[in-house]
Design a protein around this motif. Structure first.
Motif, PDB file in Angstrom:
ATOM      1  N   LEU A 155       0.784  -1.070   0.190  1.00 43.14           N
ATOM      2  CA  LEU A 155       0.053   0.218  -0.283  1.00 43.14           C
ATOM      3  C   LEU A 155       0.726   1.738   0.119  1.00 43.14           C
TER       4      LEU A 155
ATOM      5  N   GLN B 275      -3.312   8.800  -1.098  1.00 45.87           N
ATOM      6  CA  GLN B 275      -4.607   8.410  -0.239  1.00 45.87           C
ATOM      7  C   GLN B 275      -5.653   7.776  -1.248  1.00 45.87           C
ATOM      8  N   LYS B 276      -6.349   8.325  -1.568  1.00 48.55           N
ATOM      9  CA  LYS B 276      -7.678   7.971  -2.573  1.00 48.55           C
ATOM     10  C   LYS B 276      -7.288   7.261  -3.684  1.00 48.55           C
ATOM     11  N   TYR B 277      -5.791   7.349  -4.466  1.00 49.18           N
ATOM     12  CA  TYR B 277      -5.445   5.937  -4.978  1.00 49.18           C
ATOM     13  C   TYR B 277      -4.678   4.582  -4.148  1.00 49.18           C
ATOM     14  N   THR B 278      -4.358   5.187  -3.280  1.00 47.55           N
ATOM     15  CA  THR B 278      -4.088   3.714  -2.200  1.00 47.55           C
ATOM     16  C   THR B 278      -5.950   2.772  -1.943  1.00 47.55           C
ATOM     17  N   ASP B 279      -6.550   3.514  -0.946  1.00 50.47           N
ATOM     18  CA  ASP B 279      -7.976   3.049  -0.768  1.00 50.47           C
ATOM     19  C   ASP B 279      -8.476   2.895  -1.444  1.00 50.47           C
ATOM     20  N   ARG B 280      -8.639   3.328  -2.926  1.00 50.17           N
ATOM     21  CA  ARG B 280      -9.568   2.904  -4.100  1.00 50.17           C
ATOM     22  C   ARG B 280      -8.645   0.885  -4.890  1.00 50.17           C
TER      23      ARG B 280
ATOM     24  N   LYS C 204      -6.995  -0.853  -2.223  1.00 52.04           N
ATOM     25  CA  LYS C 204      -6.987  -1.839  -1.624  1.00 52.04           C
ATOM     26  C   LYS C 204      -8.997  -2.130  -1.321  1.00 52.04           C
ATOM     27  N   ALA C 205      -9.399  -1.562  -1.426  1.00 50.06           N
ATOM     28  CA  ALA C 205     -11.095  -1.818  -2.305  1.00 50.06           C
ATOM     29  C   ALA C 205     -11.047  -2.805  -2.897  1.00 50.06           C
ATOM     30  N   SER C 206     -10.544  -2.781  -3.944  1.00 48.59           N
ATOM     31  CA  SER C 206     -10.689  -3.525  -5.245  1.00 48.59           C
ATOM     32  C   SER C 206     -10.182  -4.931  -5.157  1.00 48.59           C
TER      33      SER C 206
ATOM     34  N   TYR D  11      -6.470  -5.157  -5.920  1.00 45.93           N
ATOM     35  CA  TYR D  11      -5.243  -5.516  -4.444  1.00 45.93           C
ATOM     36  C   TYR D  11      -5.557  -6.781  -4.043  1.00 45.93           C
TER      37      TYR D  11
END
Length: 135
Positions: free
Chosen positions: A69, A85-90, A92-94, A97
């Motif tokens: 991450l 953080q926006k790209y990381t959060d998206r 992680k939710a995919s 990932y």
């Protein structure tokens, strides 16, 4: 920088499942490495060695997730590598990932090799030498 093409099923905003192929990009800067090492109380190399030897699974999973991450980013329309953080959060939710993480944990992709590939070259060479791993 390490890039990896992955095919997985994602759900679009309308709720429709579709199979997609994505390019994933990972890179650690020297600053990232300093931060990761401090978070691991100066024992990042030790954790990587344990990962190579398949010891302490819980610590390995946490470290691997943190590294993935921290390193994840996207290429913008101009081709620049961008992490936020926006790209990381998206990510992680995919499902991308999830699939990528499974490939690392199952060692379809060697996790230590992956980590060495995303490190700055000079640091990766030093770490690999200390671990006795070919880089």
């Amino acid at each position: 920088m390490f890039s990896y093409k992955i095919t997985c099923t994602e759900v679009d905003p309308a709720g429709v499942e579709e199979e997609v192929t994505k390019s994933l990009y990972f890179n650690l800067t020297q600053g990232d490495m300093v931060k990761l090492n401090l978070e691991k109380n100066g024992k990042l190399e030790e954790l990587l060695k344990e990962m190579e030897e398949n010891k302490d699974t819980e610590a390995m999973l946490k470290t691997l997730e943190t590294i993935i991450l921290t390193a994840y980013g996207v290429k913008d329309s101009e081709g620049f590598f961008v992490k936020n953080q926006k790209y990381t959060d998206r990510f992680k939710a995919s499902n991308a990932y999830s699939e990528f993480f499974i490939k690392l944990v199952s060692e379809e992709i060697n996790p230590v090799t992956f980590i060495l590939e995303i490190m700055p070259k000079k640091i990766a060479t030093e770490v690999a030498a200390k671990m006795g791993v070919n880089k």
